[in-house]
Design a protein around this motif. Sequence first.
Motif, PDB file in Angstrom:
ATOM      1  N   PHE A   1      -7.874  17.152 -57.414  1.00 15.37           N
ATOM      2  CA  PHE A   1      -7.553  17.761 -56.241  1.00 15.37           C
ATOM      3  C   PHE A   1      -6.576  17.164 -55.199  1.00 15.37           C
ATOM      4  N   GLY A   2      -5.723  17.862 -54.420  1.00 10.05           N
ATOM      5  CA  GLY A   2      -5.187  17.327 -53.474  1.00 10.05           C
ATOM      6  C   GLY A   2      -5.732  17.629 -52.112  1.00 10.05           C
ATOM      7  N   PHE A   3      -5.953  16.911 -50.805  1.00  6.06           N
ATOM      8  CA  PHE A   3      -6.673  16.844 -49.766  1.00  6.06           C
ATOM      9  C   PHE A   3      -5.651  16.891 -48.623  1.00  6.06           C
ATOM     10  N   VAL A   4      -5.566  17.944 -47.678  1.00  8.97           N
ATOM     11  CA  VAL A   4      -4.838  18.165 -46.624  1.00  8.97           C
ATOM     12  C   VAL A   4      -5.781  18.168 -45.565  1.00  8.97           C
ATOM     13  N   PHE A   5      -5.589  17.026 -44.695  1.00  4.61           N
ATOM     14  CA  PHE A   5      -6.584  16.985 -43.388  1.00  4.61           C
ATOM     15  C   PHE A   5      -5.850  17.571 -42.234  1.00  4.61           C
ATOM     16  N   GLN A   6      -6.629  17.663 -41.220  1.00  6.27           N
ATOM     17  CA  GLN A   6      -6.112  18.117 -39.787  1.00  6.27           C
ATOM     18  C   GLN A   6      -5.050  17.477 -39.211  1.00  6.27           C
ATOM     19  N   ASP A   7      -5.547  15.958 -39.331  1.00  5.87           N
ATOM     20  CA  ASP A   7      -4.880  14.875 -38.611  1.00  5.87           C
ATOM     21  C   ASP A   7      -3.901  14.218 -39.745  1.00  5.87           C
TER      22      ASP A   7
ATOM     23  N   LEU B   1      -6.133  22.850 -54.310  1.00  8.39           N
ATOM     24  CA  LEU B   1      -5.797  22.117 -53.023  1.00  8.39           C
ATOM     25  C   LEU B   1      -6.596  22.467 -52.160  1.00  8.39           C
ATOM     26  N   ILE B   2      -7.123  21.372 -51.341  1.00  6.96           N
ATOM     27  CA  ILE B   2      -8.148  21.550 -50.249  1.00  6.96           C
ATOM     28  C   ILE B   2      -7.486  21.481 -48.913  1.00  6.96           C
ATOM     29  N   ALA B   3      -7.417  22.313 -48.039  1.00  6.72           N
ATOM     30  CA  ALA B   3      -6.615  22.160 -46.625  1.00  6.72           C
ATOM     31  C   ALA B   3      -7.946  22.371 -45.733  1.00  6.72           C
ATOM     32  N   ASP B   4      -7.922  21.335 -45.050  1.00  8.38           N
ATOM     33  CA  ASP B   4      -9.157  20.972 -44.173  1.00  8.38           C
ATOM     34  C   ASP B   4      -8.675  21.361 -42.724  1.00  8.38           C
TER      35      ASP B   4
ATOM     36  N   LEU C   1      -8.853  26.002 -51.247  1.00 13.30           N
ATOM     37  CA  LEU C   1      -9.991  26.099 -50.497  1.00 13.30           C
ATOM     38  C   LEU C   1      -9.443  25.891 -49.287  1.00 13.30           C
ATOM     39  N   PHE C   2      -9.290  26.757 -48.526  1.00 15.59           N
ATOM     40  CA  PHE C   2      -9.061  26.788 -47.139  1.00 15.59           C
ATOM     41  C   PHE C   2      -9.812  26.723 -45.975  1.00 15.59           C
ATOM     42  N   VAL C   3      -9.900  25.774 -45.486  1.00 17.07           N
ATOM     43  CA  VAL C   3     -11.241  25.542 -44.458  1.00 17.07           C
ATOM     44  C   VAL C   3     -10.627  25.587 -43.034  1.00 17.07           C
ATOM     45  N   GLY C   4     -11.316  26.186 -42.325  1.00 13.65           N
ATOM     46  CA  GLY C   4     -11.061  26.328 -41.039  1.00 13.65           C
ATOM     47  C   GLY C   4     -11.822  27.375 -39.992  1.00 13.65           C
ATOM     48  N   HIS C   5     -11.411  27.706 -38.805  1.00 14.30           N
ATOM     49  CA  HIS C   5     -12.120  28.501 -37.780  1.00 14.30           C
ATOM     50  C   HIS C   5     -11.332  29.787 -37.643  1.00 14.30           C
ATOM     51  N   ASP C   6     -10.276  30.015 -38.018  1.00 15.39           N
ATOM     52  CA  ASP C   6      -9.556  31.033 -37.870  1.00 15.39           C
ATOM     53  C   ASP C   6      -9.317  32.080 -38.884  1.00 15.39           C
ATOM     54  N   ILE C   7     -10.462  33.319 -38.624  1.00 13.07           N
ATOM     55  CA  ILE C   7     -10.759  34.283 -39.629  1.00 13.07           C
ATOM     56  C   ILE C   7      -9.342  34.999 -39.651  1.00 13.07           C
ATOM     57  N   ALA C   8      -8.510  35.335 -38.877  1.00 15.56           N
ATOM     58  CA  ALA C   8      -7.207  35.949 -39.048  1.00 15.56           C
ATOM     59  C   ALA C   8      -6.557  35.376 -40.099  1.00 15.56           C
ATOM     60  N   LEU C   9      -6.273  33.820 -39.957  1.00 15.36           N
ATOM     61  CA  LEU C   9      -5.537  33.249 -40.861  1.00 15.36           C
ATOM     62  C   LEU C   9      -6.111  33.252 -42.174  1.00 15.36           C
ATOM     63  N   ALA C  10      -7.352  33.185 -42.437  1.00 15.79           N
ATOM     64  CA  ALA C  10      -7.975  33.322 -43.552  1.00 15.79           C
ATOM     65  C   ALA C  10      -7.776  34.855 -44.392  1.00 15.79           C
ATOM     66  N   ALA C  11      -7.717  35.854 -43.527  1.00 13.58           N
ATOM     67  CA  ALA C  11      -7.579  37.130 -43.920  1.00 13.58           C
ATOM     68  C   ALA C  11      -5.876  37.214 -44.271  1.00 13.58           C
ATOM     69  N   GLU C  12      -5.125  36.236 -43.921  1.00 12.79           N
ATOM     70  CA  GLU C  12      -3.702  36.699 -44.244  1.00 12.79           C
ATOM     71  C   GLU C  12      -3.515  35.986 -45.507  1.00 12.79           C
ATOM     72  N   LEU C  13      -4.095  34.839 -45.861  1.00  7.31           N
ATOM     73  CA  LEU C  13      -3.931  33.802 -46.865  1.00  7.31           C
ATOM     74  C   LEU C  13      -4.789  33.978 -48.208  1.00  7.31           C
TER      75      LEU C  13
END
Length: 266
Positions: free
Chosen positions: A85-91, A169-172, A202-214
Amino acid sequence: MRPLVTLRSLSVAYAGRDHAALKPLDLDILDGEKLAVIGESGSGKSTLALAIAGLLPATARIGGDLAWPEIRAIGRHRPQGGRDFGFVFQDSAASLDPVMPIGTQIAEVARAHLGLGWPQAHEQAKSLLARVRLPDPDSVMGAYPHQLSGGQKQRVALAAAIAAGPRLLIADEATSALDTIVQAEIIGLIRRLVEENGMTLLFVGHDIALAAELCDRIAVFREGDMVELGETGQVISQPRHAYTRALLAAHIVLDAEPLRAGARHG
């Protein structure tokens, strides 16, 4: 599609806290899919991502079963960062070494997991910087993190995350710290890289609009519970849970177009 990761009654609690960070959960992450895990801060979504990656702190108490079936089949019990896995963090700044050149940081991943020598690993790093659309990869190779913008650092983090060709790929919260224009660029880049490399996302976030797009499927979390799971089009057009409807209502006026695009996934 077969499952890449399976979770059965998986739960996570932290010492000293009265409630579980993640309540017992059953979920399959399917090989090749793009799955969004959406929820507000404290909903358990990042805990889930860290659990899947085996990055939870020592204070975490884990219950149930989390398995990577193909890894288990060859006798390994834990996934390896970079390789599996590859992990991309917020910061992105926190995930990059401030005293090491960018090129060396990416090359180290390729060296460790692909068995390349330094010359080949550096060429691989430069190629990856071009793939994430950073201008003048030669200059970026010798730069340090503090010399790059937030969007550039996130592109570097993406390059490092895919350097060894991981399956997942985990994008947190990988775009939440960026402005709207850069956020859209990173989302497009993630989509392209996932599709070109045949990765699971695995796309982790709070924005359901971005989730819908991706993403192909959306899992909605609240207070450690997965309250809804479904195909993107179904979740967007026929949400079953009141919390999902509230997340959608928060975006309909300001961000309706991505939601319509997401509905077309279904």
